[in-house]
Write a protein that holds these residues in place. Structure first.
Motif, PDB file in Angstrom:
ATOM      1  N   VAL A   1      -1.965   6.670   1.595  1.00  0.00           N
ATOM      2  CA  VAL A   1      -2.001   5.263   2.016  1.00  0.00           C
ATOM      3  C   VAL A   1      -3.308   4.982   2.756  1.00  0.00           C
ATOM      4  O   VAL A   1      -3.917   3.919   2.582  1.00  0.00           O
ATOM      5  CB  VAL A   1      -0.782   4.932   2.914  1.00  0.00           C
TER       6      VAL A   1
ATOM      7  N   GLN B   1       0.837  -1.197   0.000  1.00  0.00           N
ATOM      8  CA  GLN B   1       0.000   0.000   0.000  1.00  0.00           C
ATOM      9  C   GLN B   1       0.876   1.252   0.000  1.00  0.00           C
ATOM     10  O   GLN B   1       0.543   2.254  -0.635  1.00  0.00           O
ATOM     11  CB  GLN B   1      -0.929   0.000   1.220  1.00  0.00           C
ATOM     12  N   GLU B   2       2.023   1.159   0.682  1.00  0.00           N
ATOM     13  CA  GLU B   2       2.925   2.310   0.785  1.00  0.00           C
ATOM     14  C   GLU B   2       3.597   2.642  -0.546  1.00  0.00           C
ATOM     15  O   GLU B   2       3.887   3.814  -0.817  1.00  0.00           O
ATOM     16  CB  GLU B   2       3.998   2.041   1.849  1.00  0.00           C
ATOM     17  N   THR B   3       3.836   1.641  -1.393  1.00  0.00           N
ATOM     18  CA  THR B   3       4.471   1.928  -2.691  1.00  0.00           C
ATOM     19  C   THR B   3       3.452   2.279  -3.760  1.00  0.00           C
ATOM     20  O   THR B   3       3.745   3.047  -4.673  1.00  0.00           O
ATOM     21  CB  THR B   3       5.303   0.720  -3.170  1.00  0.00           C
TER      22      THR B   3
END
Length: 274
Positions: free
Chosen positions: A43, A32-34
């Motif tokens: 995010v 989710q962070e990338t």
């Protein structure tokens, strides 16, 4: 407006869409962070969509579809989404129409229309709701309202007309600072070429809006529909005879209200007096 005053719900379609999105994300070896920065969303937003707690915007769906090379699956799944968290059940149908309308006319005599509210003003309304809402419910409804407000800038070819009662600003909902911010916000919004605000001044006396709020929308197919809301429900109107009556009243209200330029002047005076 009272739209959005209800407990947020998760539908099966939202949860299914979230699961499909998560599967494509993981298949693309994204966390989710990338992924969130590539989509241009936070995010938290991405996580909320995957968990079925948030209705994805069309822009989000398109970006996710292209970034994850989802073979059209996300677009198809998004067409079956049926519930929008943070919006009252009776308002959801109108919210979908609102998002595609080419003309939207709003007269609201009780509170500032949701599309014009600031975060602080809306939060004050939600926190004062009876029966009381939980913090989670307040945040869900606030997010839904702020997301709707993107329409004013995301749809520059839609003509938005608002008729506001002057007394709404004298109520000072949330206090003086909140009202200052609200006036600044409305004065900023009216600079948009597709937004027109007219104020019905104090002392106008009898006018065409005494029967209550009016919302009118023109679809891309040039069909007119209407919506009228009460405290615990809303009425979606498609009958041409009723639409004609509401259009007549709205037209009369526009003639009875101050011109857009005079309305800006009055709003500026109210702001200067605070």
């Amino acid at each position: 407006m009272t739209e959005g005053i209800t407990e947020p719900e998760r539908s099966e379609s939202l949860k299914t869409f979230g699961a499909v999105l998560q599967a494509f994300r993981e298949n693309a070896r994204h966390t989710q962070e990338t992924l969130a920065p590539e989509l241009g969303y936070s995010v938290h937003y991405l996580a909320s969509v995957e968990q079925g707690r948030r209705f994805p915007t069309r822009e989000f769906v398109e970006r996710a579809e292209e970034t994850l090379d989802a073979f059209g699956a996300l677009r198809k799944a998004s067409r079956h989404l049926t519930r929008k968290p943070g919006l009252a059940i009776w308002f959801q149908k109108w919210a979908l129409l609102e998002a595609s309308a080419i003309t939207l006319d709003t007269y609201e005599p009780r509170v500032l229309p949701g599309l014009l509210q600031t975060e602080a003003y809306a939060r004050t309304l939600f926190r004062g709701q009876l029966p009381p809402l939980s913090d989670e419910q307040v945040e869900a409804q606030l997010l839904a309202r702020l997301e709707r407000q993107r329409l004013l800038r995301d749809r520059p070819n839609t003509a938005y007309s608002f008729i506001l009662e002057e007394h709404l600003f004298h109520h000072r909902v949330g206090g003086t600072e909140v009202t200052r911010e609200l006036l600044d916000h409305v004065l900023e919004v009216v600079q948009l070429r597709n937004v027109e605000v007219q104020v019905l001044p104090l002392g106008r006396g009898h006018h065409a809006g005494l029967g209550g709020p009016i919302q009118l929308a023109e679809t891309p197919e040039h069909e007119w529909l209407a919506y009228c809301e009460a405290q615990r429900g809303g009425q979606f109107i498609a009958e041409s005879k009723e639409i004609s009556v509401l259009q007549m009243r709205y037209g009369k209200l526009r003639a009875q209200a101050l011109t857009p330029d005079d309305s800006k002047g009055l709003l500026s005076q109210l702001r200067g007096a605070l």
